[in-house]
Write a protein that holds these residues in place. Sequence first.
Motif, mmCIF file in Angstrom:
data_model
loop_
_atom_site.group_PDB
_atom_site.id
_atom_site.type_symbol
_atom_site.label_atom_id
_atom_site.label_comp_id
_atom_site.label_asym_id
_atom_site.label_seq_id
_atom_site.Cartn_x
_atom_site.Cartn_y
_atom_site.Cartn_z
ATOM 1 N N UNK A 100 -43.086 31.151 4.620
ATOM 2 C CA UNK A 100 -43.334 31.998 3.956
ATOM 3 C C UNK A 100 -43.122 31.717 2.713
ATOM 4 N N UNK A 101 -44.072 31.738 1.639
ATOM 5 C CA UNK A 101 -44.199 31.313 0.204
ATOM 6 C C UNK A 101 -44.388 32.774 -0.614
ATOM 7 N N UNK A 102 -43.502 32.901 -1.483
ATOM 8 C CA UNK A 102 -43.465 34.236 -2.231
ATOM 9 C C UNK A 102 -43.416 33.898 -3.749
ATOM 10 N N UNK A 103 -44.445 34.263 -4.333
ATOM 11 C CA UNK A 103 -44.803 34.277 -5.956
ATOM 12 C C UNK A 103 -44.783 35.485 -6.638
ATOM 13 N N UNK A 104 -44.597 35.604 -7.791
ATOM 14 C CA UNK A 104 -45.007 36.707 -8.749
ATOM 15 C C UNK A 104 -46.519 36.628 -8.596
ATOM 16 N N UNK A 105 -47.050 37.981 -8.335
ATOM 17 C CA UNK A 105 -48.423 38.136 -8.019
ATOM 18 C C UNK A 105 -49.353 38.052 -9.307
ATOM 19 N N UNK A 106 -48.909 38.595 -10.554
ATOM 20 C CA UNK A 106 -49.652 38.760 -11.624
ATOM 21 C C UNK A 106 -49.650 37.297 -12.593
ATOM 22 N N UNK A 107 -50.734 36.689 -12.488
ATOM 23 C CA UNK A 107 -51.246 35.494 -12.976
ATOM 24 C C UNK A 107 -50.432 35.282 -14.516
ATOM 25 N N UNK A 108 -50.051 34.158 -14.733
ATOM 26 C CA UNK A 108 -49.287 34.203 -15.942
ATOM 27 C C UNK A 108 -50.254 33.896 -17.266
ATOM 28 N N UNK A 109 -51.596 33.666 -16.956
ATOM 29 C CA UNK A 109 -52.402 33.436 -17.833
ATOM 30 C C UNK A 109 -53.012 34.753 -18.425
ATOM 31 N N UNK A 110 -53.495 36.041 -17.718
ATOM 32 C CA UNK A 110 -53.911 37.130 -17.995
ATOM 33 C C UNK A 110 -53.814 38.039 -16.863
ATOM 34 N N UNK A 111 -52.611 37.942 -16.310
ATOM 35 C CA UNK A 111 -52.285 39.016 -15.293
ATOM 36 C C UNK A 111 -53.358 39.299 -14.126
ATOM 37 N N UNK A 112 -54.015 38.438 -13.930
ATOM 38 C CA UNK A 112 -54.964 38.502 -12.877
ATOM 39 C C UNK A 112 -54.218 38.594 -11.519
ATOM 40 N N UNK A 113 -54.772 39.263 -10.252
ATOM 41 C CA UNK A 113 -54.088 39.604 -9.269
ATOM 42 C C UNK A 113 -54.197 38.353 -8.310
ATOM 43 N N UNK A 114 -53.080 37.537 -8.099
ATOM 44 C CA UNK A 114 -53.358 36.611 -7.366
ATOM 45 C C UNK A 114 -53.407 36.790 -5.765
ATOM 46 N N UNK A 115 -53.043 37.919 -5.149
ATOM 47 C CA UNK A 115 -53.362 38.016 -3.899
ATOM 48 C C UNK A 115 -54.976 38.354 -3.518
ATOM 49 N N UNK A 116 -55.687 38.692 -4.576
ATOM 50 C CA UNK A 116 -56.951 38.485 -4.354
ATOM 51 C C UNK A 116 -57.563 37.289 -4.556
#
Length: 293
Positions: free
Chosen positions: A220-236
């Motif tokens: 199981x890997x867990x990262x902050x979801x909002x992309x550091x570039x411009x807050x894109x939703x990584x879960x999508x």
Amino acid sequence: MRLTTTIERSMEKVEDAGVLDKVSQPLLTAVRRLTGASPAVTDLLHGVPVGHPVHPAMVLLPAGAFISASTLDFVPRTGSAVPVLIATGIATSVPAAAAGFADWSELHPQQQRVGLVHAASNGLGVAFYAASLVARLRGRPVSARVLGLAGLSAIGVGGYLGGHLAYRQGAGVNHVEDVPHLVPPGWNDVCAIDDLPEGRPALQHLGDVPLLVVRRGKQIDVLSDRCSHLSGPLHEGTLSEVDGATCVTCPWHGSTFALADGKVVRGPATVKQHSFDVRVEAGRLQVRLPHAG
């Protein structure tokens, strides 16, 4: 107060000036064609290897040279240095502009509109200084000084617009800087393991902080979801293998991060995602962020 209001309204008009898109779109196509030809060079222009956008640092060279040239223009017996400084500014503005356009091509439309005017103003400033250099070579010192001051004024406007891009519109800044300040220290309960789908990105929350969770068997890997570039939703985003590592790609601008540690694998992002420690207790996922709080 009136000046501040006037400036703010002017910036809002630039941000909402859809007419600028007619120029941005063909330019955007050309820039992306060039940057797509060499991902390694593009990542270098973004600043991925150094973990920070390089454009703001690179503009110090031409800006410093031009400012010094215009200053020395009014200091006795320093005239011979001015043409050298102007030539240096013109030469160093090329790589600085290349880095700027690479970053510009991966921004939101409102940011791109301000960025386009920013680039045009700086380009005009360089053109004035080039004309100033020609005037000096032709023995026209008064015209040379006037053209230099015009160039300095244009570059000053460009600098203001660059500051607006960074500090008001958030271009180039780290959009996950606040995560360690929002996550409670220590281990935190997130969800039941059975709530997690197998082999695809999932969104969970730790308080107000969105998390990207990817379950692959017992891993199981867990990262902050909002992309550091411009807050894109990584879960999508999508999962892929890059050099043997499982990565997630942001759906907005294509930034790619390693799931194991959040490291940037491909830009335009330059800052890694926060990677959480993981454990399972009584069938529930718990996470901990080092240095949280």
